[in-house]
Design a protein around this motif. Structure first.
Motif, PDB file in Angstrom:
ATOM      1  N   UNK A  73      10.127  -7.768   0.399  1.00  0.00           N
ATOM      2  CA  UNK A  73       9.868  -8.211  -0.771  1.00  0.00           C
ATOM      3  C   UNK A  73       8.765  -9.292  -0.960  1.00  0.00           C
ATOM      4  N   UNK A  74       8.731 -10.324   0.175  1.00  0.00           N
ATOM      5  CA  UNK A  74       7.822 -11.134   0.373  1.00  0.00           C
ATOM      6  C   UNK A  74       6.177 -10.508   0.555  1.00  0.00           C
ATOM      7  N   UNK A  75       6.316  -9.773   1.593  1.00  0.00           N
ATOM      8  CA  UNK A  75       5.023  -8.999   2.170  1.00  0.00           C
ATOM      9  C   UNK A  75       4.286  -8.176   1.303  1.00  0.00           C
ATOM     10  N   UNK A  76       5.179  -7.107   0.878  1.00  0.00           N
ATOM     11  CA  UNK A  76       4.703  -5.989  -0.119  1.00  0.00           C
ATOM     12  C   UNK A  76       5.520  -5.655  -1.228  1.00  0.00           C
ATOM     13  N   UNK A  77       5.999  -6.727  -1.990  1.00  0.00           N
ATOM     14  CA  UNK A  77       6.646  -6.628  -3.067  1.00  0.00           C
ATOM     15  C   UNK A  77       6.466  -5.861  -4.098  1.00  0.00           C
ATOM     16  N   UNK A  78       5.181  -5.834  -4.665  1.00  0.00           N
ATOM     17  CA  UNK A  78       4.823  -4.890  -5.657  1.00  0.00           C
ATOM     18  C   UNK A  78       4.984  -3.372  -5.337  1.00  0.00           C
ATOM     19  N   UNK A  79       4.748  -2.926  -4.026  1.00  0.00           N
ATOM     20  CA  UNK A  79       4.716  -1.609  -3.566  1.00  0.00           C
ATOM     21  C   UNK A  79       6.166  -1.350  -3.284  1.00  0.00           C
ATOM     22  N   UNK A  80       7.116  -2.106  -3.038  1.00  0.00           N
ATOM     23  CA  UNK A  80       8.436  -1.964  -2.877  1.00  0.00           C
ATOM     24  C   UNK A  80       9.151  -1.560  -4.193  1.00  0.00           C
ATOM     25  N   UNK A  81       8.553  -2.560  -5.321  1.00  0.00           N
ATOM     26  CA  UNK A  81       9.111  -2.401  -6.706  1.00  0.00           C
ATOM     27  C   UNK A  81       8.640  -0.923  -7.069  1.00  0.00           C
ATOM     28  N   UNK A  82       7.474  -0.494  -6.920  1.00  0.00           N
ATOM     29  CA  UNK A  82       7.242   0.730  -7.483  1.00  0.00           C
ATOM     30  C   UNK A  82       8.046   1.932  -6.901  1.00  0.00           C
ATOM     31  N   UNK A  83       8.573   1.774  -5.815  1.00  0.00           N
ATOM     32  CA  UNK A  83       9.529   2.890  -5.243  1.00  0.00           C
ATOM     33  C   UNK A  83      10.854   3.185  -6.268  1.00  0.00           C
ATOM     34  N   UNK A  84      11.065   2.102  -6.793  1.00  0.00           N
ATOM     35  CA  UNK A  84      12.286   2.455  -8.027  1.00  0.00           C
ATOM     36  C   UNK A  84      12.067   2.527  -9.354  1.00  0.00           C
ATOM     37  N   UNK A  85      10.457   2.899  -9.471  1.00  0.00           N
ATOM     38  CA  UNK A  85      10.101   3.294 -11.141  1.00  0.00           C
ATOM     39  C   UNK A  85      10.101   4.634 -11.148  1.00  0.00           C
ATOM     40  N   UNK A  86      10.292   4.868 -12.660  1.00  0.00           N
ATOM     41  CA  UNK A  86      10.100   6.217 -12.978  1.00  0.00           C
ATOM     42  C   UNK A  86       9.036   6.230 -13.907  1.00  0.00           C
ATOM     43  N   UNK A  87       8.272   7.346 -14.006  1.00  0.00           N
ATOM     44  CA  UNK A  87       7.313   7.555 -15.214  1.00  0.00           C
ATOM     45  C   UNK A  87       7.616   8.813 -16.071  1.00  0.00           C
ATOM     46  N   UNK A  88       7.160   8.676 -17.178  1.00  0.00           N
ATOM     47  CA  UNK A  88       7.497   9.677 -18.137  1.00  0.00           C
ATOM     48  C   UNK A  88       6.500  10.909 -18.122  1.00  0.00           C
TER      49      UNK A  88
END
Length: 299
Positions: A145-160
């Motif tokens: 999370x500290x190093x690649x937080x935004x990239x990790x966050x994207x893995x749990x996102x869904x898109x319409x």
């Protein structure tokens, strides 16, 4: 003088443990280059570099657990990637290849060269491959999370829908100024699922296993320092979100005490962690790769 032209991009597979490794190839008549992408990326991250190397036979796999190789099973980790690229090289019937690695892929490249210098005599490491011991008392998830937080966050996102997904990336501060067909194709390759729950193809267990090796595995951290690992380290001036604090800086590079004859390090100015692979910086990466292909006659 005849100027080489790049062949049409191809898709192929190579047999590996558990199935087939998906590979994007930009065919050429020159020496083979195998390019290894970052922890949540895919093969099309290297499109601009491949186009800048029309004289190379350029192969970029979707690494295990990503994009068209997402279905490959575990165990994951950098050792699995090293096995996979050895299997790819054998499948191609080639004795050697230059390895080009970006971010996490640079750590895979350094580890492969440390273990198999006879197969991978030269490496070009781009904003990765040089690691530092992790702080004690931190978990892998905290470090990721500290190093690649935004990239990790994207893995749990869904898109319409696909447009919502592309719009998300068009607003990314590191990608937005460089948006175009190649970048759009790169991010689109990662998309999977069905509307309204489209998502990243990256397998979270693969990302965690690879991240654990990059951040804490002693052999991985030592690989770039091995005396038989030769190549170059190119690093970006800015970070993953185009912020001033990059993964590397002159102080960290100096502290690593790399042998300048064996592994010279150079900053590519006016780049971030991603744009270092995009034009015009892609030409500088290509120049480093081209120099590496001229050091052996066994390709």
């Amino acid at each position: 003088m005849t100027v080489p032209t790049r062949g049409i991009m191809q898709s192929l597979t190579a047999p590996v443990d558990g199935g087939e490794l998906a590979v994007t190839r930009w065919p050429g008549d020159g020496p083979p280059v195998i390019a290894l992408h970052g922890i949540t990326a895919n093969s099309l991250a290297f499109a601009a570099v491949a186009e800048a190397l029309p004289d190379a036979d350029f192969y970029a796999p979707d690494l295990r657990g990503r994009a068209a190789s997402a279905a490959l099973p575990g165990p994951y980790g950098l050792t699995a990637h090293v096995r996979d690229i050895l299997a790819l090289l054998d499948h191609l019937g080639r004795q050697q290849a230059v390895l080009l690695g970006h971010s996490m892929g640079a750590f895979v490249a350094a580890l492969a060269a440390a273990r198999h210098p006879e197969r991978f005599p030269r490496v070009v490491l781009v904003d990765g491959g040089l690691g530092f011991p992790a702080p004690t008392g931190t978990t892998i998830d905290e470090l990721l999370q500290a190093v690649i937080g935004p990239a990790m966050d994207r893995l749990s996102m869904t898109f319409e829908d696909r447009e919502a997904y592309l719009e998300f990336f068009r607003a990314h501060p590191a990608l937005a100024p460089h948006w175009g067909p190649q970048v759009a194709a790169y991010v689109d390759r990662d998309l999977t699922g069905r509307s309204p729950e489209l998502r990243s193809s990256c397998v979270l267990d693969a990302v965690r296993a690879d991240g654990a090796d990059v951040l804490s595995d002693p052999e991985t951290l030592a690989a770039i320092h091995q005396p038989h690992v030769h190549g170059a380290l190119l690093w970006a001036e800015r970070g993953l979100l185009d912020e001033p604090q990059a993964l590397y800086d002159p102080g960290r590079i100096a502290a690593a005490a790399l042998d300048p004859d064996r592994m010279p390090a150079r900053c590519i100015g006016d780049t971030n962690h991603y744009s270092i692979l995009f034009p015009p910086a892609a030409d500088e990466v290509a120049t480093a790769v081209r120099a590496s292909t001229h050091t052996s006659s066994r390709w």
